[in-house]
Design a protein around this motif. Structure first.
Motif, short mmCIF file in Angstrom:
data_model
loop_
_atom_site.label_atom_id
_atom_site.label_comp_id
_atom_site.label_asym_id
_atom_site.label_seq_id
_atom_site.Cartn_x
_atom_site.Cartn_y
_atom_site.Cartn_z
N ILE A 279 0.84 -1.21 0.00
CA ILE A 279 0.00 0.00 0.00
C ILE A 279 0.87 1.25 0.00
CG2 ILE A 279 -1.69 1.31 1.33
CD1 ILE A 279 -2.74 -1.42 2.36
N ARG A 280 1.91 1.26 0.82
CA ARG A 280 2.82 2.41 0.87
C ARG A 280 3.49 2.64 -0.49
NH1 ARG A 280 1.56 5.68 5.01
NH2 ARG A 280 1.83 4.73 7.05
N GLN A 281 3.79 1.56 -1.17
CA GLN A 281 4.49 1.67 -2.45
C GLN A 281 3.63 2.37 -3.50
OE1 GLN A 281 5.85 -2.13 -3.84
NE2 GLN A 281 6.76 -1.31 -5.72
N HIS A 282 2.30 2.22 -3.40
CA HIS A 282 1.40 2.75 -4.43
C HIS A 282 0.52 3.91 -3.92
CE1 HIS A 282 2.35 -1.37 -5.83
NE2 HIS A 282 2.37 -0.80 -7.02
N SER A 283 0.82 4.46 -2.76
CA SER A 283 0.02 5.56 -2.21
C SER A 283 0.91 6.77 -1.97
CB SER A 283 -0.66 5.13 -0.91
OG SER A 283 0.31 4.85 0.09
N SER A 284 0.27 7.92 -1.89
CA SER A 284 1.01 9.16 -1.68
C SER A 284 0.04 10.27 -1.28
CB SER A 284 1.75 9.57 -2.96
OG SER A 284 2.25 10.89 -2.86
N PRO A 285 0.44 11.17 -0.39
CA PRO A 285 -0.43 12.31 -0.05
C PRO A 285 -0.50 13.35 -1.16
CG PRO A 285 1.66 12.50 1.10
CD PRO A 285 1.68 11.16 0.41
N TYR A 286 0.26 13.15 -2.26
CA TYR A 286 0.28 14.10 -3.36
C TYR A 286 -0.26 13.51 -4.67
CZ TYR A 286 3.61 15.99 -0.01
OH TYR A 286 4.20 16.43 1.14
N GLY A 287 -0.75 12.27 -4.61
CA GLY A 287 -1.24 11.61 -5.81
C GLY A 287 -2.70 11.93 -6.09
N ASP A 288 -3.38 10.98 -6.74
CA ASP A 288 -4.80 11.17 -7.00
C ASP A 288 -5.61 10.86 -5.74
OD1 ASP A 288 -5.05 8.39 -6.80
OD2 ASP A 288 -4.90 8.09 -8.96
N GLY A 289 -6.94 10.93 -5.86
CA GLY A 289 -7.79 10.76 -4.69
C GLY A 289 -7.61 9.40 -4.03
N ASN A 290 -7.54 8.34 -4.82
CA ASN A 290 -7.38 7.00 -4.25
C ASN A 290 -6.03 6.83 -3.55
OD1 ASN A 290 -9.89 5.93 -4.93
ND2 ASN A 290 -9.21 5.37 -6.99
N GLN A 291 -4.98 7.39 -4.14
CA GLN A 291 -3.66 7.28 -3.53
C GLN A 291 -3.58 8.05 -2.22
OE1 GLN A 291 -1.40 8.78 -6.86
NE2 GLN A 291 -0.84 6.74 -7.58
N ARG A 292 -4.22 9.19 -2.17
CA ARG A 292 -4.23 9.97 -0.92
C ARG A 292 -5.05 9.26 0.15
NH1 ARG A 292 -4.11 16.34 -2.50
NH2 ARG A 292 -2.89 16.15 -4.41
N LEU A 293 -6.20 8.73 -0.25
CA LEU A 293 -7.01 7.95 0.68
C LEU A 293 -6.22 6.79 1.26
CD1 LEU A 293 -10.01 7.16 1.74
CD2 LEU A 293 -10.01 5.64 -0.24
#
Length: 626
Positions: A279-293
């Protein structure tokens, strides 16, 4: 004599221990390995610096006793750099002493004179274990501390750089109080002109500015969407006459989150850690809505695994946000989403319509916060035919951490008094900062011949329910409102089903709820907008972490559906009354003409419902005592 004999015996024990260590070191030299430093020596050398862990314990006890809201956790009281400096100093002294050529007698003399000599402690090995446990705890806790120079300490923001120079003296309680700054920022540092531009948005220039800001957000969002689509096309689209063998990896972050939550619930550390890594690998607080979520939900799952949810949530609640940033975020939220604007519009129009003949108007607001709603109420009351009524507002909110629990709502009163003076509306304000269930009718100072309104928008979700205590705070507050006998009771709620006691069920519901919220911002606010990131981090992320990582009294986010609240209100002795038809029609027209087509506004059982893409998120209704 007994003390001297005991001292001699311990000196012989120390000599034998050093001899054993010398032999052990020779074996390490033969094996070609570095001999590890002895925990016992390290513990002993720390004693020479005069800073033992008994002193730390005394510091913790005095600090926590000075503030009743202290958590009692060491990391909430002692700065991380302060701790690390002590540990580093101990390590340096230990290494220097091991290589020293001082005689054993000198070493024993210095050791016996130290604050943690064998004459003053129970067991050397227990203290050495304490050192290692302490360092391990510091390493674990430092992962969750902010990286900036400011550190939250017991609900305050303190400069941890100032703590470095305090190694050689005890921290006095009064000096510690002086060094503390309130973590909750008041809005008094913002010029009143900025409030005028952002809060007076219902008529004239303010209305035109808000419409222009809404249009700017739409244009910036559409350009960002096109730019992101072109980027994906260049990176993942098919080239002419060429076959691309590489397939883009598709990650279903929601499925990963739910699977990880199931592993955490089953205490499957191995699988949950691996899933969190993905999850960390594909998420970010600066990405799209799903990644931020996914990023903020991963924070919650990680905190639940580590058992640090309550400490992290406390730090987030106490985190200081500047008033200017908060105002900008509020204005962006008004422009991009109808939820708050329509709630304020419906509430204010209902109050004005029901009290049109009253000469004295008293509004009791449970959860007044910054009181932004009442600026436009005062503005409209000033234009009433025959002159404005005398307006009294009783602002109620939960006490804030620190020495001034009512600071924020008192500042709200001063700001509202300024606008009342500007619009020449007779005004009186009374603030109450305490637990709602402890408030008495007498505290509200109700007077005769006044039109009485109770207003509570979206804050009842923070009251404890029957799953925590039999006589819940929700029932007690509704009973209090019933005793007040208001002319109208306006009740707005967050429509959610994520207050269940079972973790996996609760996690699914909170995931669906915030998926809609993050998608709403993704569609209406540009990704690089700082205000959007503040809303996601300080509001959505904080609430999600509390739901995921906290339990019992510490889980304060407990929304229910509007149908459940309807049963509660009726059971408490209230009768529902409909909003005026003209108010409902104007609210629906505003949403359908000014905002994105995917926003939902509807009516059900005299509740005004608002949501996003078919999911109901907020609901508001009007009641009166039977």
């Amino acid at each position: 004599m007994l003390m001297e004999e005991d001292m001699e015996e311990k000196t012989h024990m120390l000599q034998e221990s050093l001899d054993f260590q010398a032999k052990e070191k020779s074996f390490y030299d033969v094996l070609g390995k570095k001999y590890p430093p002895s925990p016992q020596q390290e513990s002993a050398i720390i004693s020479q610096s005069g800073e033992n862990y008994d002193d730390i314990n005394r510091y913790i006890s005095t600090t926590s006793s000075s503030d009743g809201s202290g958590s009692g956790y060491l990391i909430d009281i002692v700065g991380s750099r302060w701790i690390q400096s002590r540990v580093d100093t101990a390590s340096d002294l230990s290494r220097s002493c091991v290589s020293s050529s001082n005689s054993l007698n000198n070493f024993v003399d210095g050791f016996s004179d130290s604050p943690i000599s064998p004459l003053q402690i129970r067991d050397m090995y227990s203290d050495s274990q304490l050192v290692w446990n302490f360092r391990k705890g510091v390493d674990e806790a430092s992962k969750f501390l902010p990286s900036g120079s400011k550190l939250l300490v017991n609900g305050y923001v303190g400069q941890d750089e100032d703590r470095r120079g305090k190694k050689n003296r005890d921290i006095d309680l009064e000096e510690e109080r002086i060094c503390k700054l309130p973590a909750v920022s008041a809005l008094s540092d913002v010029p009143i002109e900025e409030f005028d531009g952002m809060l007076l948005h219902t008529v004239g220039d303010g209305q035109r500015r808000l419409a222009a800001h809404r249009e700017d957000l739409k244009n910036a969002t559409s350009k960002g969407t096109q730019r992101n689509g072109q980027t994906k096309g260049r990176g993942g689209g098919k080239g002419r006459g060429k076959k691309q063998n590489r397939k883009k990896e598709v990650i279903d972050l929601r499925t990963l989150l739910i699977t990880c939550a199931q592993a955490v619930a089953a205490d499957d550390r191995r699988n949950s850690t691996e899933l969190l890594r993905q999850i960390r690998q594909h998420s970010s607080p600066y990405g799209d809505g799903n990644q931020r979520l996914a990023h903020y939900f991963a924070d919650g799952l990680e905190a639940r695994m580590a058992g640090t949810g309550s400490q992290i949530h406390k730090a987030l609640v106490n985190k200081k946000t500047t008033a200017a940033d908060f105002l900008k975020a509020y204005y962006t939220y008004l422009a991009s989403s109808p939820f708050r604007k329509i709630s304020n519009f419906t509430s204010n129009k209902t109050i004005i319509g029901k009290s049109r003949k009253a000469t004295r108007l008293h509004v009791i607001d449970f959860g007044i916060l910054y009181g932004f709603q009442y600026v436009t109420l005062i503005e409209h009351l000033a234009g009433r035919v025959g002159g404005p009524p005398k307006l009294r507002i009783t602002g109620i909110d939960f006490p804030q951490p620190g020495f001034r629990p009512a600071e924020r709502i008192e500042e709200t009163g001063r700001r509202l008094a300024h606008y009342a003076e500007t619009f020449k509306v007779p005004f009186e304000y009374h603030s109450i900062a305490q637990k709602w269930e402890t408030i008495k009718v007498e505290d509200l100072k109700i007077e005769k011949d006044e039109f009485l309104v109770v207003n509570c928008l979206y804050r009842c979700k923070n009251l404890l329910d029957e799953t925590v205590v039999a006589e819940s705070a929700r029932s007690m507050v509704l009973s209090l409102i019933r005793k007040i006998k208001p002319d109208i009771f306006i009740h707005g709620i967050v429509n959610g089903a994520y207050s269940a006691p079972f973790f996996v069920t609760r996690f699914r519901e909170v995931l669906f709820h915030f998926s809609a919220m993050f998608d709403m911002l993704e569609t209406n606010v540009p990704r690089d907008k700082p205000e959007r990131m503040l809303i996601e981090r300080e509001i959505f992320g904080r609430e999600a972490l509390n739901v995921i990582a906290c339990e019992g009294w510490e889980r304060v986010e407990r929304p229910e559906t509007y149908k459940q609240w309807q049963v509660r209100d009726m059971k408490a002795g209230f009768m529902q009354i409909p909003f005026e038809r003209v108010v409902m029609d104007r609210a629906m027209d505003k949403v359908r003409t000014l905002y994105h087509k995917d926003f939902v506004i509807d009516e059900d059982n005299q509740w005004l419902l608002m949501g996003w893409k078919g999911r109901i998120i907020y609901a508001i209704s009007c009641w009166k005592p039977v």
